[in-house]
Design an enzyme around this catalytic site. Structure first.
Site, PDB file in Angstrom:
ATOM      1  N   GLU A   1       0.859  -1.199  -0.090  1.00  0.00           N
ATOM      2  CA  GLU A   1      -0.138   0.038   0.092  1.00  0.00           C
ATOM      3  C   GLU A   1       0.970   1.257   0.118  1.00  0.00           C
ATOM      4  OE1 GLU A   1      -2.707   1.387  -0.759  1.00  0.00           O
ATOM      5  OE2 GLU A   1      -3.939   1.199   0.810  1.00  0.00           O
ATOM      6  N   ASP A   2       0.343   2.409  -0.468  1.00  0.00           N
ATOM      7  CA  ASP A   2       1.141   3.618  -0.488  1.00  0.00           C
ATOM      8  C   ASP A   2       1.014   4.241   0.760  1.00  0.00           C
ATOM      9  OD1 ASP A   2      -1.707   3.953  -0.329  1.00  0.00           O
ATOM     10  OD2 ASP A   2      -1.521   5.380  -1.965  1.00  0.00           O
TER      11      ASP A   2
ATOM     12  N   ASP B   1      -3.221   5.257   6.865  1.00  0.00           N
ATOM     13  CA  ASP B   1      -3.793   6.453   7.344  1.00  0.00           C
ATOM     14  C   ASP B   1      -4.679   6.240   8.608  1.00  0.00           C
ATOM     15  OD1 ASP B   1      -4.124   9.231   7.236  1.00  0.00           O
ATOM     16  OD2 ASP B   1      -5.879   8.924   6.214  1.00  0.00           O
TER      17      ASP B   1
ATOM     18  N   PHE C   1      -1.191  16.450   4.594  1.00  0.00           N
ATOM     19  CA  PHE C   1      -1.488  15.789   3.282  1.00  0.00           C
ATOM     20  C   PHE C   1      -0.371  15.679   2.334  1.00  0.00           C
ATOM     21  CE2 PHE C   1      -3.672  15.301  -0.828  1.00  0.00           C
ATOM     22  CZ  PHE C   1      -4.635  14.366  -0.458  1.00  0.00           C
ATOM     23  N   VAL C   2      -0.108  14.474   2.154  1.00  0.00           N
ATOM     24  CA  VAL C   2       1.027  14.330   1.077  1.00  0.00           C
ATOM     25  C   VAL C   2       0.573  13.814  -0.444  1.00  0.00           C
ATOM     26  CG1 VAL C   2       2.880  13.981   2.736  1.00  0.00           C
ATOM     27  CG2 VAL C   2       1.552  11.992   1.948  1.00  0.00           C
TER      28      VAL C   2
ATOM     29  N   ARG D   1       0.285  12.113  -8.868  1.00  0.00           N
ATOM     30  CA  ARG D   1       0.649  10.658  -8.546  1.00  0.00           C
ATOM     31  C   ARG D   1       2.051  10.610  -9.498  1.00  0.00           C
ATOM     32  NH1 ARG D   1      -3.692   7.513  -6.807  1.00  0.00           N
ATOM     33  NH2 ARG D   1      -5.585   8.070  -7.620  1.00  0.00           N
TER      34      ARG D   1
HETATM   35  P1  IMP Z   1      -6.902   4.590   5.151  1.00  0.00           P
HETATM   36  O1  IMP Z   1      -8.183   3.334   5.211  1.00  0.00           O
HETATM   37  O2  IMP Z   1      -7.363   5.799   6.018  1.00  0.00           O
HETATM   38  O3  IMP Z   1      -5.644   4.009   5.763  1.00  0.00           O
HETATM   39  O4  IMP Z   1      -6.691   5.065   4.155  1.00  0.00           O
HETATM   40  C1  IMP Z   1      -5.737   4.798   3.036  1.00  0.00           C
HETATM   41  C2  IMP Z   1      -5.867   5.640   1.836  1.00  0.00           C
HETATM   42  O5  IMP Z   1      -6.239   6.888   1.944  1.00  0.00           O
HETATM   43  C3  IMP Z   1      -4.501   5.254   1.052  1.00  0.00           C
HETATM   44  O6  IMP Z   1      -4.458   4.481   0.369  1.00  0.00           O
HETATM   45  C4  IMP Z   1      -4.480   6.893   0.392  1.00  0.00           C
HETATM   46  O7  IMP Z   1      -5.099   6.353  -1.011  1.00  0.00           O
HETATM   47  C5  IMP Z   1      -5.438   7.610   1.003  1.00  0.00           C
HETATM   48  N1  IMP Z   1      -4.664   8.704   1.911  1.00  0.00           N
HETATM   49  C6  IMP Z   1      -4.378   8.601   2.875  1.00  0.00           C
HETATM   50  N2  IMP Z   1      -3.378   9.573   3.211  1.00  0.00           N
HETATM   51  C7  IMP Z   1      -3.304  10.334   2.033  1.00  0.00           C
HETATM   52  C8  IMP Z   1      -2.665  11.704   1.964  1.00  0.00           C
HETATM   53  O8  IMP Z   1      -1.940  12.048   2.679  1.00  0.00           O
HETATM   54  N3  IMP Z   1      -2.381  11.703   0.383  1.00  0.00           N
HETATM   55  C9  IMP Z   1      -3.167  11.022  -0.624  1.00  0.00           C
HETATM   56  N4  IMP Z   1      -3.904  10.044  -0.170  1.00  0.00           N
HETATM   57  C10 IMP Z   1      -3.868   9.643   1.097  1.00  0.00           C
HETATM   58 MG    MG Z   2      -4.422   3.979  -1.532  1.00  0.00          MG
END
Ligand code: IMP
Ligand code: MG
Length: 197
Positions: A111-112, A115, A164-165, A177
Site C-alpha cells: 500500500e502507498d 492512514d 496531506f502528502v 501521482r
Molecule cells: P486509510 O483507510 O485511512 O488508511 O486510507 C488509506 C488511503 O487513503 C490510502 O491508500 C490513500 O489512497 C489515501 N490517503 C491517506 N492519506 C493520504 C495522503 O496524505 N495523501 C493522499 N492520499 C492519502
Molecule cells: Mg491507496
C-alpha cells in the site's frame, strides 16, 4: 466516495497549491531497496505474491518487485471508502477483486500509505478468509497519528507526520501521482490530514 471527498478539496480561484518536498526520490528508492532485502530475508526461497491497492500503491509495487530477488508475482485490488466520517471497516467496499486465488501463497499487501487503517483492516480480514500461507503488509508511508483501526504494517518505508502528502502514487484529485518524490501539499488549513483513494 473518493470523488466526493476530492470534490470538497477542489482549488478555488485565488488559492495557490504548493508542494513542499518531504522525501526525495533518492531516499525513496534507497529505502525500497532495503525493504526488499528485508522481505526476501524473511522469506528466503519462497515465491512472494505482491498484492497492491489501485491506484496509489502501484508505483511502490513496481519498484519493490524489481528490487526483490527471486520469484515474485503480483495482482491488484481496488476499493472505495465512504468518506472521512466513517468509523467502521464495514464502510470500505471492494470495487475490483484479485485475478487469482491467494490460498497457500505468501502474500504481501503493498500500500502507498497507512492512514486511518480502515482500508487495510478491511483487506486483511478479507484476505485472511482466503487462507494464504503468510499474510504481511508493506506500506511506503505510515501516518500513525491518524489511526482508527487496529492494524500495523510489517514493513514501513517512512513514518510521517499528519500532513496531506502527494507524489509517488499519492494523489490530490488524481493529480501529482507522477511526482518521483513525496511532498506536503498545502492549500490552506482545510487539507490537513485528509485522504483520497
Ligand atoms: P486509510 O483507510 O485511512 O488508511 O486510507 C488509506 C488511503 O487513503 C490510502 O491508500 C490513500 O489512497 C489515501 N490517503 C491517506 N492519506 C493520504 C495522503 O496524505 N495523501 C493522499 N492520499 C492519502
Ligand atoms: Mg491507496
Amino acid at each position: 466516495m473518493a470523488e466526493a471527498r476530492a470534490a470538497k478539496k477542489k482549488t478555488t480561484p485565488g488559492q495557490k497549491e504548493s508542494i513542499r518536498p518531504l522525501i526525495s526520490a533518492n531516499r525513496i528508492q534507497k529505502r525500497i531497496r532495503a525493504l526488499a532485502k528485508e522481505i526476501r530475508r524473511d522469506f528466503p526461497g519462497e515465491r512472494l505474491h505482491l498484492v497492491s491497492v489501485l491506484k496509489g500503491g502501484v508505483f511502490f509495487l513496481t519498484d519493490l518487485a524489481r528490487s526483490i530477488p527471486g520469484e515474485v508475482s503480483f495482482d491488484f485490488i481496488a476499493v472505495s471508502s465512504y468518506g472521512q466520517n466513517t468509523r467502521s471497516s464495514g464502510q470500505v467496499r471492494l470495487t475490483r477483486d484479485l485475478d487469482s486465488s491467494i490460498e497457500g501463497r505468501t502474500v504481501i499487501v503493498v500500500e502507498d500509505i497507512l492512514d486511518t487503517g480502515m482500508t487495510l483492516h478491511y483487506l486483511l480480514s478479507l484476505f485472511q478468509q482466503r487462507k494464504p500461507k503468510h499474510l504481511r503488509v508493506a506500506v511506503l508511508l505510515d501516518k500513525p497519528e491518524r489511526r482508527i483501526a487496529a492494524v500495523r504494517a510489517d514493513y514501513v518505508g517512512f513514518s510521517i507526520p499528519n500532513e496531506f502528502v502527494v507524489g509517488y502514487g499519492l494523489d490530490y484529485s488524481e493529480r501529482y501521482r507522477n511526482l518521483p518524490y513525496v511532498g506536503i501539499l498545502t492549500l490552506g488549513s482545510a487539507l490537513k490530514g485528509r485522504g483520497t483513494e
